[in-house]
Motif scaffolding. Structure first.
Motif, PDB file in Angstrom:
ATOM      1  N   GLN A   1       0.829  -1.203   0.000  1.00 40.86           N
ATOM      2  CA  GLN A   1       0.000   0.000   0.000  1.00 40.86           C
ATOM      3  C   GLN A   1       0.866   1.257   0.000  1.00 40.86           C
ATOM      4  OE1 GLN A   1      -2.245  -0.999   3.507  1.00 40.86           O
ATOM      5  NE2 GLN A   1      -3.971  -1.812   2.337  1.00 40.86           N
ATOM      6  N   ALA A   2       1.923   1.262   0.817  1.00 44.89           N
ATOM      7  CA  ALA A   2       2.800   2.440   0.890  1.00 44.89           C
ATOM      8  C   ALA A   2       3.492   2.697  -0.444  1.00 44.89           C
ATOM      9  CB  ALA A   2       3.836   2.246   1.997  1.00 44.89           C
ATOM     10  N   ALA A   3       3.743   1.637  -1.229  1.00 48.94           N
ATOM     11  CA  ALA A   3       4.402   1.801  -2.523  1.00 48.94           C
ATOM     12  C   ALA A   3       3.524   2.547  -3.532  1.00 48.94           C
ATOM     13  CB  ALA A   3       4.786   0.425  -3.081  1.00 48.94           C
ATOM     14  N   LEU A   4       2.233   2.686  -3.249  1.00 45.30           N
ATOM     15  CA  LEU A   4       1.319   3.386  -4.151  1.00 45.30           C
ATOM     16  C   LEU A   4       1.365   4.901  -3.965  1.00 45.30           C
ATOM     17  CD1 LEU A   4      -1.802   1.037  -3.866  1.00 45.30           C
ATOM     18  CD2 LEU A   4      -0.124   1.130  -5.724  1.00 45.30           C
ATOM     19  N   LEU A   5       2.010   5.376  -2.907  1.00 45.47           N
ATOM     20  CA  LEU A   5       2.109   6.814  -2.689  1.00 45.47           C
ATOM     21  C   LEU A   5       2.885   7.452  -3.838  1.00 45.47           C
ATOM     22  CD1 LEU A   5       2.896   6.880   1.149  1.00 45.47           C
ATOM     23  CD2 LEU A   5       0.804   7.690   0.031  1.00 45.47           C
ATOM     24  N   GLY A   6       2.315   8.488  -4.416  1.00 47.79           N
ATOM     25  CA  GLY A   6       2.949   9.164  -5.534  1.00 47.79           C
ATOM     26  C   GLY A   6       2.772   8.457  -6.867  1.00 47.79           C
ATOM     27  N   GLN A   7       1.929   7.415  -6.901  1.00 49.56           N
ATOM     28  CA  GLN A   7       1.711   6.660  -8.136  1.00 49.56           C
ATOM     29  C   GLN A   7       0.327   6.906  -8.734  1.00 49.56           C
ATOM     30  OE1 GLN A   7       4.260   4.846  -9.444  1.00 49.56           O
ATOM     31  NE2 GLN A   7       5.418   5.678  -7.704  1.00 49.56           N
ATOM     32  N   GLY A   8      -0.274   8.033  -8.393  1.00 51.80           N
ATOM     33  CA  GLY A   8      -1.571   8.382  -8.955  1.00 51.80           C
ATOM     34  C   GLY A   8      -2.751   7.974  -8.105  1.00 51.80           C
ATOM     35  N   VAL A   9      -2.518   7.232  -7.055  1.00 54.54           N
ATOM     36  CA  VAL A   9      -3.588   6.858  -6.129  1.00 54.54           C
ATOM     37  C   VAL A   9      -3.712   7.962  -5.077  1.00 54.54           C
ATOM     38  CG1 VAL A   9      -4.408   5.115  -4.503  1.00 54.54           C
ATOM     39  CG2 VAL A   9      -3.052   4.430  -6.500  1.00 54.54           C
ATOM     40  N   PRO A  10      -4.942   8.425  -4.780  1.00 51.15           N
ATOM     41  CA  PRO A  10      -5.102   9.489  -3.776  1.00 51.15           C
ATOM     42  C   PRO A  10      -4.400   9.132  -2.465  1.00 51.15           C
ATOM     43  CG  PRO A  10      -7.177   9.082  -4.892  1.00 51.15           C
ATOM     44  CD  PRO A  10      -6.234   8.010  -5.359  1.00 51.15           C
ATOM     45  N   GLU A  11      -3.616  10.073  -1.962  1.00 46.86           N
ATOM     46  CA  GLU A  11      -2.855   9.821  -0.735  1.00 46.86           C
ATOM     47  C   GLU A  11      -3.775   9.487   0.435  1.00 46.86           C
ATOM     48  OE1 GLU A  11       0.293  12.087   2.275  1.00 46.86           O
ATOM     49  OE2 GLU A  11      -0.117  12.908   0.274  1.00 46.86           O
ATOM     50  N   SER A  12      -4.942  10.137   0.498  1.00 43.97           N
ATOM     51  CA  SER A  12      -5.874   9.877   1.596  1.00 43.97           C
ATOM     52  C   SER A  12      -6.349   8.428   1.579  1.00 43.97           C
ATOM     53  CB  SER A  12      -7.065  10.828   1.508  1.00 43.97           C
ATOM     54  OG  SER A  12      -7.754  10.667   0.268  1.00 43.97           O
ATOM     55  N   ALA A  13      -6.542   7.859   0.377  1.00 45.46           N
ATOM     56  CA  ALA A  13      -6.985   6.467   0.264  1.00 45.46           C
ATOM     57  C   ALA A  13      -5.894   5.515   0.721  1.00 45.46           C
ATOM     58  CB  ALA A  13      -7.388   6.159  -1.175  1.00 45.46           C
ATOM     59  N   VAL A  14      -4.650   5.797   0.350  1.00 47.39           N
ATOM     60  CA  VAL A  14      -3.527   4.937   0.750  1.00 47.39           C
ATOM     61  C   VAL A  14      -3.340   4.966   2.258  1.00 47.39           C
ATOM     62  CG1 VAL A  14      -1.047   4.569   0.567  1.00 47.39           C
ATOM     63  CG2 VAL A  14      -2.365   5.204  -1.466  1.00 47.39           C
ATOM     64  N   ARG A  15      -3.258   6.168   2.818  1.00 50.14           N
ATOM     65  CA  ARG A  15      -3.017   6.276   4.262  1.00 50.14           C
ATOM     66  C   ARG A  15      -4.210   5.774   5.066  1.00 50.14           C
ATOM     67  NH1 ARG A  15       1.767   8.310   4.921  1.00 50.14           N
ATOM     68  NH2 ARG A  15       2.652   9.818   3.433  1.00 50.14           N
ATOM     69  N   GLY A  16      -5.400   5.963   4.538  1.00 48.96           N
ATOM     70  CA  GLY A  16      -6.575   5.441   5.226  1.00 48.96           C
ATOM     71  C   GLY A  16      -6.569   3.922   5.285  1.00 48.96           C
ATOM     72  N   ASN A  17      -6.162   3.272   4.187  1.00 49.44           N
ATOM     73  CA  ASN A  17      -6.098   1.810   4.165  1.00 49.44           C
ATOM     74  C   ASN A  17      -4.988   1.279   5.062  1.00 49.44           C
ATOM     75  OD1 ASN A  17      -7.721  -0.012   1.930  1.00 49.44           O
ATOM     76  ND2 ASN A  17      -7.784   2.182   1.490  1.00 49.44           N
ATOM     77  N   ILE A  18      -3.871   1.983   5.112  1.00 44.90           N
ATOM     78  CA  ILE A  18      -2.798   1.584   6.027  1.00 44.90           C
ATOM     79  C   ILE A  18      -3.291   1.675   7.469  1.00 44.90           C
ATOM     80  CG2 ILE A  18      -0.531   2.227   6.935  1.00 44.90           C
ATOM     81  CD1 ILE A  18       0.247   3.043   4.089  1.00 44.90           C
ATOM     82  N   ALA A  19      -4.074   2.714   7.768  1.00 38.32           N
ATOM     83  CA  ALA A  19      -4.579   2.914   9.134  1.00 38.32           C
ATOM     84  C   ALA A  19      -5.535   1.800   9.561  1.00 38.32           C
ATOM     85  CB  ALA A  19      -5.267   4.271   9.245  1.00 38.32           C
ATOM     86  N   PHE A  20      -6.264   1.216   8.596  1.00 37.24           N
ATOM     87  CA  PHE A  20      -7.178   0.125   8.948  1.00 37.24           C
ATOM     88  C   PHE A  20      -6.443  -1.006   9.660  1.00 37.24           C
ATOM     89  CE2 PHE A  20     -10.076   1.573   5.330  1.00 37.24           C
ATOM     90  CZ  PHE A  20     -11.062   2.026   6.183  1.00 37.24           C
ATOM     91  N   SER A  21      -5.245  -1.332   9.199  1.00 34.11           N
ATOM     92  CA  SER A  21      -4.498  -2.465   9.750  1.00 34.11           C
ATOM     93  C   SER A  21      -3.971  -2.211  11.162  1.00 34.11           C
ATOM     94  CB  SER A  21      -3.332  -2.830   8.823  1.00 34.11           C
ATOM     95  OG  SER A  21      -3.809  -3.359   7.600  1.00 34.11           O
ATOM     96  N   THR A  22      -3.969  -0.960  11.613  1.00 36.98           N
ATOM     97  CA  THR A  22      -3.500  -0.695  12.979  1.00 36.98           C
ATOM     98  C   THR A  22      -4.419  -1.336  14.014  1.00 36.98           C
ATOM     99  OG1 THR A  22      -4.693   1.422  13.089  1.00 36.98           O
ATOM    100  CG2 THR A  22      -2.419   1.472  12.292  1.00 36.98           C
ATOM    101  N   ARG A  23      -5.610  -1.752  13.597  1.00 36.78           N
ATOM    102  CA  ARG A  23      -6.518  -2.405  14.539  1.00 36.78           C
ATOM    103  C   ARG A  23      -6.026  -3.796  14.934  1.00 36.78           C
ATOM    104  NH1 ARG A  23     -11.992  -1.613  11.365  1.00 36.78           N
ATOM    105  NH2 ARG A  23     -12.852  -2.948  13.010  1.00 36.78           N
ATOM    106  N   TYR A  24      -5.049  -4.324  14.219  1.00 35.63           N
ATOM    107  CA  TYR A  24      -4.404  -5.566  14.646  1.00 35.63           C
ATOM    108  C   TYR A  24      -3.752  -5.391  16.018  1.00 35.63           C
ATOM    109  CZ  TYR A  24      -4.766  -8.402  10.380  1.00 35.63           C
ATOM    110  OH  TYR A  24      -5.232  -9.171   9.338  1.00 35.63           O
ATOM    111  N   PHE A  25      -3.384  -4.176  16.371  1.00 38.35           N
ATOM    112  CA  PHE A  25      -2.706  -3.916  17.636  1.00 38.35           C
ATOM    113  C   PHE A  25      -3.669  -3.799  18.816  1.00 38.35           C
ATOM    114  CE2 PHE A  25       0.221  -2.151  14.429  1.00 38.35           C
ATOM    115  CZ  PHE A  25       1.366  -2.860  14.759  1.00 38.35           C
ATOM    116  N   ASP A  26      -4.974  -3.934  18.571  1.00 38.72           N
ATOM    117  CA  ASP A  26      -5.960  -3.749  19.636  1.00 38.72           C
ATOM    118  C   ASP A  26      -6.065  -4.946  20.567  1.00 38.72           C
ATOM    119  OD1 ASP A  26      -6.533  -1.252  18.657  1.00 38.72           O
ATOM    120  OD2 ASP A  26      -8.344  -1.846  17.577  1.00 38.72           O
ATOM    121  N   ARG A  27      -5.509  -6.085  20.207  1.00 40.30           N
ATOM    122  CA  ARG A  27      -5.623  -7.277  21.041  1.00 40.30           C
ATOM    123  C   ARG A  27      -4.707  -7.162  22.258  1.00 40.30           C
ATOM    124  NH1 ARG A  27      -8.974 -10.747  18.794  1.00 40.30           N
ATOM    125  NH2 ARG A  27      -8.704 -12.025  20.647  1.00 40.30           N
TER     126      ARG A  27
END
Length: 253
Positions: free
Chosen positions: A144-170
């Motif tokens: 996902q981070a590799a898509l930054l600057g590749q035409g994909v909206p930055e908000s979409a990339v960072r938002g998707n990366i943020a979804f995975s931080t919920r793995y740390f909730d356990r």
């Protein structure tokens, strides 16, 4: 003791609020305490567990616990394993139903006459993630981070990366855990410094915590610094924070 909790609620938003029927048992005999529980709920179906603590000699006790769950839930990112664009327009985190989970712990406490105390524990939590699952999360994040600057909206990339931080909730990031805690408190003293080392052998993660506690007549103050480290690809090295400094004050009136 038989307990029927929150009648008619069924499966609530939080597990502690679920409608459940539980049978609890406790027995003290000599230097040993034994606890046992059986619980029925919509979320976990049947849960059966037991725990004990035994004072072998005045300076040494050992303890253990075991819990079996017929079913339990774990969060997963549905983008893991996909070959297409690793970006989702909606929340990709889903609860996956798992079967036959086990949690087990064994530990000891040694207390010396000089005031030093050593605690050691090893535990397994089937509800946590394996080292392989954490590698899959890391690989997805890198894609996902590799898509930054590749035409994909930055908000979409960072938002998707943020979804995975919920793995740390356990409560436990890895299934296998080892803890060693050394503390010191003089008889009649109010000050208790301590050093904790938590290791996750499966991925080489380490969490070190240096703390101090002070207990007065009507308050308790705790302060410390916690460092996340270990192997470069360990789950604890993936945390957004590298170090945490904390203070806690409790009052008693």
């Amino acid at each position: 003791m038989l307990v029927y909790a929150t009648p008619g609620r069924g499966k609530a938003g939080m597990p502690r609020d679920d409608e459940s029927l539980a049978l609890k048992f406790y027995q003290h005999e000599g230097n040993t305490d034994v606890h046992a529980i059986a619980r029925l709920s919509e979320r976990n179906h049947i849960e059966v567990g037991s725990a004990f603590t035994n004072v072998a000699v005045e300076s040494f006790e050992w303890h253990g616990s075991l819990l079996y769950q017929e079913q339990y839930e774990r969060l997963y990112n549905s983008l893991i394993g996909t070959t297409g664009m690793p970006i989702s327009s909606s929340d990709p985190m889903t609860n996956r139903l798992e079967r036959h989970g086990v949690k087990a712990l064994i530990g000891f406490t040694w207390t010396g006459q000089s005031g030093f105390s050593l605690l050691g524990e090893a535990w397994y939590d089937a509800g946590a993630y394996s080292a392989g699952e954490w590698r899959a999360v890391k690989n997805l994040t890198e894609r996902q981070a590799a898509l930054l600057g590749q035409g994909v909206p930055e908000s979409a990339v960072r938002g998707n990366i943020a979804f995975s931080t919920r793995y740390f909730d356990r409560p436990n990031l890895l299934r296998e855990n080892l803890l060693l805690r050394l503390s010191h408190r003089q008889e009649g003293g109010n000050l208790e410094p301590a050093l904790d080392i938590l290791c996750t052998p499966a991925d080489g993660g380490v969490v070190a915590t240096a703390s101090v506690g002070y207990e007065g007549n009507r308050f308790r103050l705790d302060a410390g610094v916690r460092q996340f480290g270990g192997a470069r690809n360990s789950a604890y090295r993936m945390l957004p924070d590298e170090r945490i400094v904390y203070f806690a004050l409790q009052g008693f009136w």
